[in-house]
Design a protein around this motif. Structure first.
Motif: not given
Lengths: 496, 353
Positions: A86, A133, A140
């Motif tokens: 992240n 993040r 993602k």
């Protein structure tokens, strides 16, 4: 993959499974929990070795001993839990395995350029310099897929990629998958959600109890057929045939939502009743009942009633005092006090009540534990040994003992037979029946449909935190549970 | 009962065999066992050093007696603090503020009992009644200070290291500011609390220390609070899901640590008769942590013993004594201490990750 066999101990997980994937194809791998999907994919991904069988890639036989081997051969494995860092940027994550360097320093420009090229090719509008993040779950997922592509993957395995995504996010991942398909990449799509399979996949393979039971083109089948393949007709689970004797209503939830994990849940359970709550991964059932038990510390709307009085548990101690017990899932992380003895583990809940002049009354503690030990048939050496010296089933019984000692009115059991062998499972089932017979309101949370059918009088199926339906008596069968849990509508005629 | 010679011999051999086995088992399973073993080794070394130093067996014994009296009474304050620290470390936490807290509590005590301008004198109290009241107030203040630490850690969800590091700075600096123009003295009879001679020696600090060890040991081993402390250190999530009010128990654990600081402050003032607010108690947190760790308590929490913390303090005390007697340069003493702490943790049984 041909005739892949794998067993763990005496447990045959895979029996001669064949599986194939062509270039530019999306193939669904279906099956219930424990059907062997993950094992098969772990063999392909080089995480586990196969006992026998052959893997051929582009006509050449290959062996994968390590995840690296499979990666080098062009197989990218995207796990359910994403493997991104992240606190690094997208482009740094893309090159994490071998970061390009220029002299002593990282070659950020090359990383950024190559990531941008790939994003352009895949028509992804993302700045490679963004911190991971800041991305939502779908991006993602997309970054993970791109990372696999960056390593020249020609086959991508996606293990339940959509469980934590919302509908628009799912569509974003799907459009990515379609463009991959156009570029000749083969995708193995593992999912429980049959609707998605129908939408995105070309072919399917269904595993059941370690064997391939069906395979074919998605266009030739429908959801109902697939659900039947997954459950199997010949498996008629033993049903619950106990005499029921319900008392007053013990616990009632009204429109309970935390707007993250569960939404608008209403249910009630009476004294002496065993209610099952089931669903697939990400259904929010644990979070729901941890909220009831006061272990979540999150805000919720709706109301909880215990014996008709509204309650709001701020911590687990209040819940204990009110007579609610919660046996958590994942015994090791949530229930076992590894540095303490069997006796202490078995009495930690009730310990503050067992005292004389401020000190623990050891004689009473031992007597109370001995009663549970006999009641639950706990097999153990010395009660002063560490809890970790016991087998999984007996550990679970000790955890159960600590709650039974407090004599709860409402007993919530979250995956009570996780990591427990068949014999101990049956014992736990009969304990549950006995407790209900004594007037305890029992709620069993489980992802195993067979378990729900075996123990519960009635069950509620959740889908993504929403109440998908309620089943009882003959309607409570594996087909219906699977159908509701996979997002089917209760009112449709496809129920049997 | 008749036992033949050969039988006895085999039994002896068996026993020897099992003794080695037992030794190994105990070493692996009981942290206290290795601590006791280390203390015995230290004692033997001390005997040898003292014998060489004194030149005769009689001289050795008298020197040993004096040495032990000093070890015990000079470490009493840190020793009491270490007991609170031991509870905190077993629960998986740490408290860096103990040294500054001792100083702050010492200042409060002196402010209460100072002759003439102290609070007790102002309201017209003196003698044992005033002292008793002052001690109760200081212990209550220690409890409150500990509660502040515990609240920051449990409700504020701060890492214990950070919360207590902050409180360490706060206690010290506020104490120094408030005592800037305050030059307290303490009544001579207050000193009797720790300095009254019994049998010609100052042994009261030792008695207090041992008494508190016993009380704390009972709290740890025989109350639900003690068990809940282990449970929290062992697996906080499981403790919470076992209906333990983790926040409340944690607050009480740190409050207990504060109470120990208060008791240490009383003994300190009564023994020394004054306090240097800039330096008093500084470094005590490290001494206490060292004693706890040498005593076999796991830094990760869940495993440990209060008696171990007591013995750990003695081991460090004996070591200091040996180093002084042998004449190791003062600056190097800390290096040896550091080595001992590292070694103590090296031989501890560790978990596989």
């Amino acid at each position: 993959m041909e005739k892949i066999c794998k067993s763990f101990g005496a447990n045959d997980v895979l029996q001669s499974v064949d599986f194939s994937l062509n270039t530019g194809e999306i193939c669904a791998l279906l099956g219930e929990n424990g059907a062997g999907k993950s094992t098969l994919m772990n063999i392909l991904g080089g995480v586990l070795p196969a006992d026998s069988g052959r893997i051929t890639l582009d006509g050449k036989p290959v062996t994968f001993s390590f995840p690296v081997d499979s990666l080098d051969a062009g197989i990218g494995f995207i796990h359910q839990e994403l493997n991104l860092i992240n606190d690094l940027t997208i482009f740094e994550n893309m090159f994490l395995t071998h970061l390009p360097r220029k002299g002593m320093f990282l070659d950020a420009r090359t990383m950024r350029k190559r990531t941008q090229e790939l994003f352009d090719k895949m028509k992804i509008e993302l700045d490679p310099g963004t911190m991971v993040r800041e991305l939502d779950a779908s991006y993602k997922q997309i970054v993970e897929i791109c990372r696999a592509l960056m390593q020249d993957a020609s086959i991508i395995i996606m293990d339940e990629p959509t469980t934590s995504l919302t509908e628009p996010e799912i569509q974003r991942v799907f459009s990515m998958m379609r463009s991959l398909k156009e570029q000749g990449v083969g995708i193995i799509f593992i999912s429980h959600k049959l609707g998605e399979v129908m939408e995105i996949c070309d072919r399917y393979t269904v595993l059941r109890d370690g064997s391939m039971v069906a395979s074919g083109k998605v266009s030739d089948t429908d959801i109902k057929q697939l659900a039947t393949y997954m459950v199997g007709h010949e498996v008629i689970a033993e049903t619950n045939q106990r005499e029921t004797n319900y008392g007053e209503e013990m616990l009632r939830l009204e429109h309970l939502s935390d707007n993250v994990n569960f939404h608008d849940i209403s249910l009630s359970v009476r004294s002496g009743e065993i209610l099952g709550v089931t669903g697939l991964l990400g259904d929010g059932r644990s979070e729901l009942f941890q909220t009831v038990f006061g272990a979540m510390n999150t805000k919720y709307t709706g109301q909880i009633f215990l014996q008709g009085t509204p309650i709001h548990m701020r911590n687990t101690y209040q819940a204990l005092e009110a007579g609610i017990a919660y046996l958590p899932r994942n015994r090791k992380e949530n229930a076992i006090l590894k540095d303490m003895s069997i006796l202490d583990n078995g009495s930690i809940v009730h310990l503050p009540k067992i005292r004389r002049r401020g000190l623990i009354d050891f004689a009473q503690q031992e007597a109370l534990f001995a009663r549970q030990e006999e009641n639950l048939h706990i097999k153990m050496g010395d009660k002063y040994d560490l809890i970790t010296s016991l087998s999984g089933g007996n550990q679970q019984k000790v955890v159960l003992a600590k709650w039974l000692m407090s004599e709860p009115k409402v007993l919530i059991l979250d995956n009570p037979t996780q990591g427990v062998d068949v014999g101990a499972k049956e014992e736990i089932y009969s304990i549950i029946h006995k407790l209900a017979g004594e007037g305890v309101a029992v709620i069993v949370l489980s992802s195993e449909a067979q378990e729900i059918i075996r123990v519960c009088d009635r069950s509620i199926v959740l889908f993504h935190g929403h109440q998908a339906g309620e089943l009882s008596s003959v309607e409570m069968n594996e087909h219906n549970i699977m159908y509701l849990a996979a997002g089917g509508n209760q009112n449709e005629s496809e129920r049997v | 009962m008749k036992v033949s010679v050969s039988d006895m011999e085999t039994k002896k051999i068996e026993k020897q065999h099992t003794m080695i086995g037992k030794f190994r088992d105990n070493w692996g399973n009981s942290a206290l066992f290795s601590t006791i073993f280390a203390l015995v080794v230290m004692l033997l070394i001390q005997c040898i050093v003292m014998y060489v130093n004194a030149g005769s067996l009689g001289g050795m014994f008298s020197k040993m007696g004096m040495a032990w009296l000093n070890i015990l009474r000079n470490n009493a304050y840190q020793g009491v603090i270490a007991l609170g620290m031991c509870f905190i470390i077993i629960s998986g936490g740490i408290d860096l503020s103990v040294g500054s807290m001792l100083c702050a509590l010492g200042a409060i005590l002196m402010y209460l009992i100072a002759p003439g301008n102290g609070l007790m004198a102002k309201i017209g109290l003196s003698g044992p009644l005033a002292y008793g009241l002052a001690i109760i107030i200081v212990i209550a203040a220690g409890f409150l200070f500990g509660q502040i630490n515990g609240t920051l850690i449990s409700y504020g969800k701060l890492p214990p290291f950070i919360a207590t590091l902050g409180m360490m700075k706060i206690f010290r600096s506020v104490t120094q500011q408030l005592t800037k123009h305050f030059n307290p003295t303490i009544p001579a009879d207050f000193k009797l609390i720790a300095s009254m001679k019994i049998g010609g020696q100052v042994i009261l600090p030792i008695l207090y220390w041992v008494l508190i060890v016993v009380i704390m040991h009972i709290i740890f081993t025989r109350t639900a609070f003690g068990r809940q402390t282990i449970a929290i250190g062992s697996n906080e999530r499981a403790a919470k899901l076992s209906g333990i009010n983790v926040n409340k128990v944690k607050r009480n654990i740190y409050a207990l640590g504060g109470v120990m600081c208060a008791i240490a402050a009383v003994i300190y003032i009564a023994r020394i008769g004054s306090m240097d607010f800039a330096n008093a108690g500084s470094g005590y947190e490290m001494d206490a942590i060292a004693a706890v760790i040498v005593g076999g308590t796991a830094m990760s929490g869940g495993r440990g013993s209060l008696v171990g913390a007591f013995l750990g303090m003695l081991i460090i005390g004996v070591m200091n004594n040996i180093l002084n007697t042998v004449g190791v340069p003062t600056f190097l003493c800390d290096a040896v201490k550091g080595l001992i702490i590292i070694f103590a943790v090296l031989v501890q049984k560790k978990e596989n990750v």
